[in-house]
Enzyme design. Sequence first.
Site, PDB file in Angstrom:
ATOM      1  N   SER A 150       0.836  -1.201   0.000  1.00 22.64           N
ATOM      2  CA  SER A 150       0.000   0.000   0.000  1.00 22.64           C
ATOM      3  C   SER A 150       0.872   1.253   0.000  1.00 22.64           C
ATOM      4  O   SER A 150       1.991   1.237   0.525  1.00 22.64           O
ATOM      5  CB  SER A 150      -0.881   0.029   1.256  1.00 22.64           C
ATOM      6  OG  SER A 150      -1.504   1.295   1.402  1.00 22.64           O
ATOM      7  N   TYR A 165      -1.051  -0.934  10.130  1.00 20.26           N
ATOM      8  CA  TYR A 165      -1.271  -1.260   8.704  1.00 20.26           C
ATOM      9  C   TYR A 165      -0.064  -0.827   7.871  1.00 20.26           C
ATOM     10  O   TYR A 165       0.425  -1.587   7.029  1.00 20.26           O
ATOM     11  CB  TYR A 165      -2.555  -0.578   8.234  1.00 20.26           C
ATOM     12  CG  TYR A 165      -2.921  -0.833   6.783  1.00 20.26           C
ATOM     13  CD1 TYR A 165      -3.389  -2.076   6.362  1.00 20.26           C
ATOM     14  CD2 TYR A 165      -2.824   0.179   5.834  1.00 20.26           C
ATOM     15  CE1 TYR A 165      -3.756  -2.306   5.027  1.00 20.26           C
ATOM     16  CE2 TYR A 165      -3.179  -0.034   4.501  1.00 20.26           C
ATOM     17  CZ  TYR A 165      -3.646  -1.274   4.108  1.00 20.26           C
ATOM     18  OH  TYR A 165      -3.994  -1.486   2.795  1.00 20.26           O
TER      19      TYR A 165
HETATM   20  P1  NAD Z   1     -11.734  -5.712   0.477  1.00 24.24           P
HETATM   21  O1  NAD Z   1     -12.022  -5.507   1.923  1.00 24.24           O
HETATM   22  O2  NAD Z   1     -12.720  -5.275  -0.538  1.00 24.24           O
HETATM   23  O3  NAD Z   1     -11.413  -7.264   0.229  1.00 24.24           O
HETATM   24  C1  NAD Z   1     -10.561  -7.986   1.080  1.00 24.24           C
HETATM   25  C2  NAD Z   1     -10.942  -9.447   0.991  1.00 24.24           C
HETATM   26  O4  NAD Z   1     -10.056 -10.185   1.841  1.00 24.24           O
HETATM   27  C3  NAD Z   1     -12.377  -9.751   1.467  1.00 24.24           C
HETATM   28  O5  NAD Z   1     -13.032 -10.542   0.498  1.00 24.24           O
HETATM   29  C4  NAD Z   1     -12.155 -10.518   2.774  1.00 24.24           C
HETATM   30  O6  NAD Z   1     -13.171 -11.494   3.019  1.00 24.24           O
HETATM   31  C5  NAD Z   1     -10.806 -11.173   2.506  1.00 24.24           C
HETATM   32  N1  NAD Z   1     -10.120 -11.564   3.743  1.00 24.24           N
HETATM   33  C6  NAD Z   1      -9.997 -10.846   4.894  1.00 24.24           C
HETATM   34  N2  NAD Z   1      -9.345 -11.577   5.815  1.00 24.24           N
HETATM   35  C7  NAD Z   1      -9.037 -12.756   5.234  1.00 24.24           C
HETATM   36  C8  NAD Z   1      -8.378 -13.934   5.674  1.00 24.24           C
HETATM   37  N3  NAD Z   1      -7.903 -14.048   6.930  1.00 24.24           N
HETATM   38  N4  NAD Z   1      -8.237 -14.981   4.821  1.00 24.24           N
HETATM   39  C9  NAD Z   1      -8.730 -14.895   3.554  1.00 24.24           C
HETATM   40  N5  NAD Z   1      -9.381 -13.817   3.088  1.00 24.24           N
HETATM   41  C10 NAD Z   1      -9.530 -12.763   3.920  1.00 24.24           C
HETATM   42  O7  NAD Z   1     -10.287  -5.060   0.218  1.00 24.24           O
HETATM   43  P2  NAD Z   1      -9.634  -4.331  -1.048  1.00 24.24           P
HETATM   44  O8  NAD Z   1      -9.782  -2.880  -0.846  1.00 24.24           O
HETATM   45  O9  NAD Z   1     -10.073  -4.974  -2.309  1.00 24.24           O
HETATM   46  O10 NAD Z   1      -8.100  -4.645  -0.759  1.00 24.24           O
HETATM   47  C11 NAD Z   1      -7.378  -5.703  -1.371  1.00 24.24           C
HETATM   48  C12 NAD Z   1      -5.911  -5.559  -0.981  1.00 24.24           C
HETATM   49  O11 NAD Z   1      -5.406  -4.301  -1.462  1.00 24.24           O
HETATM   50  C13 NAD Z   1      -5.644  -5.565   0.521  1.00 24.24           C
HETATM   51  O12 NAD Z   1      -4.446  -6.270   0.788  1.00 24.24           O
HETATM   52  C14 NAD Z   1      -5.475  -4.099   0.855  1.00 24.24           C
HETATM   53  O13 NAD Z   1      -4.721  -3.896   2.014  1.00 24.24           O
HETATM   54  C15 NAD Z   1      -4.806  -3.603  -0.392  1.00 24.24           C
HETATM   55  N6  NAD Z   1      -4.973  -2.157  -0.611  1.00 24.24           N
HETATM   56  C16 NAD Z   1      -6.215  -1.613  -0.769  1.00 24.24           C
HETATM   57  C17 NAD Z   1      -6.329  -0.243  -0.969  1.00 24.24           C
HETATM   58  C18 NAD Z   1      -7.668   0.441  -1.126  1.00 24.24           C
HETATM   59  O14 NAD Z   1      -7.701   1.676  -1.135  1.00 24.24           O
HETATM   60  N7  NAD Z   1      -8.755  -0.268  -1.289  1.00 24.24           N
HETATM   61  C19 NAD Z   1      -5.187   0.565  -0.995  1.00 24.24           C
HETATM   62  C20 NAD Z   1      -3.945  -0.037  -0.830  1.00 24.24           C
HETATM   63  C21 NAD Z   1      -3.847  -1.400  -0.640  1.00 24.24           C
END
Ligand code: NAD
Length: 259
Positions: A150, A165
């Site tokens: 991130s 985080y």
């Molecule tokens: P999201 O919350 O939409 O999806 C995350 C998914 O991970 C969910 O389906 C959840 O059920 C699953 N999950 C959570 N804990 C779990 C576990 N223990 N085992 C298996 N699955 C599990 O998140 P997103 O925004 O699509 O983020 C995806 C990735 O991108 C993450 O790693 C997040 O940190 C990273 N990210 C997101 C953003 C953003 O702005 N959305 C920015 C930077 C990084």
Amino acid sequence: MNTHTHTDTDRCAVITGAGSPRGIGLATAARLAADGFAIAILDIDGDAASAAAEQISAEYSVPTLAATADVTSEESVDQAFAAVEGSHLPPVTALVNNAGITAPTRFADITLDEWRRIFAVNVEGTFLATRRALPGMRERGHGRVVNLSSVSAQRGGGVFGGSHYSAAKGAVLGLTRALAREAAPDGVVVNAVTPGFIGTDITAGKLTDERRAQLIEEIPVGRGGDVADVAGLIAYLCGPEVGYVTGATFDVNGGSHIH
Ligand code: NAD
């Protein structure tokens, strides 16, 4: 004619956390399916994983599989990979470590339990899934691992997540770089993606409209990121042209952090 028919594919991507309907993982699954990958969706929410896999196979006619998997559990990860390996899907060529959680807790209020939970999903989950996928990739002399870090790790928070985080996503960058060195001789490349503010449900309704507007104002491109912006980059990193790119970090943040 369905232009997305790839029933005879020899490529398979495992994507963790791809159950979330508006998430980066599902958008990545769709993008990779369009490129001809068979898709295995692992998510702690088994119903969401199944719905996502059904959606992908209906839309792209690629082989899919859904597995309920908690990436923090060695046994659960092993079972999910065993299901993939014992299925009709081809051998795993790409792993996208996308499962992640965050929380906007200020440092002074972070309990040890919460710290551990953030590290367990973001860091240990990446470790466990990668460790399980790697031997097969090495044996076949071909593999692509993409880890979701991130912008929070690079600029020290400032988007939504707290310092735990940022620290966890920083650990993902260290792991990516060190493993890239180890795995490269066996044809496995390992890269990281550092998204900025992307519109998904990870903030779980905790982001106020005011904070959202403020965040967007600070982004040179003038909008929040879309899941497709990230999925396109990940698809490149899972693809055939990336063999000489490893240990690298790819920003997708609309210019909000340029370094
Ligand atoms: P999201 O919350 O939409 O999806 C995350 C998914 O991970 C969910 O389906 C959840 O059920 C699953 N999950 C959570 N804990 C779990 C576990 N223990 N085992 C298996 N699955 C599990 O998140 P997103 O925004 O699509 O983020 C995806 C990735 O991108 C993450 O790693 C997040 O940190 C990273 N990210 C997101 C953003 C953003 O702005 N959305 C920015 C930077 C990084």
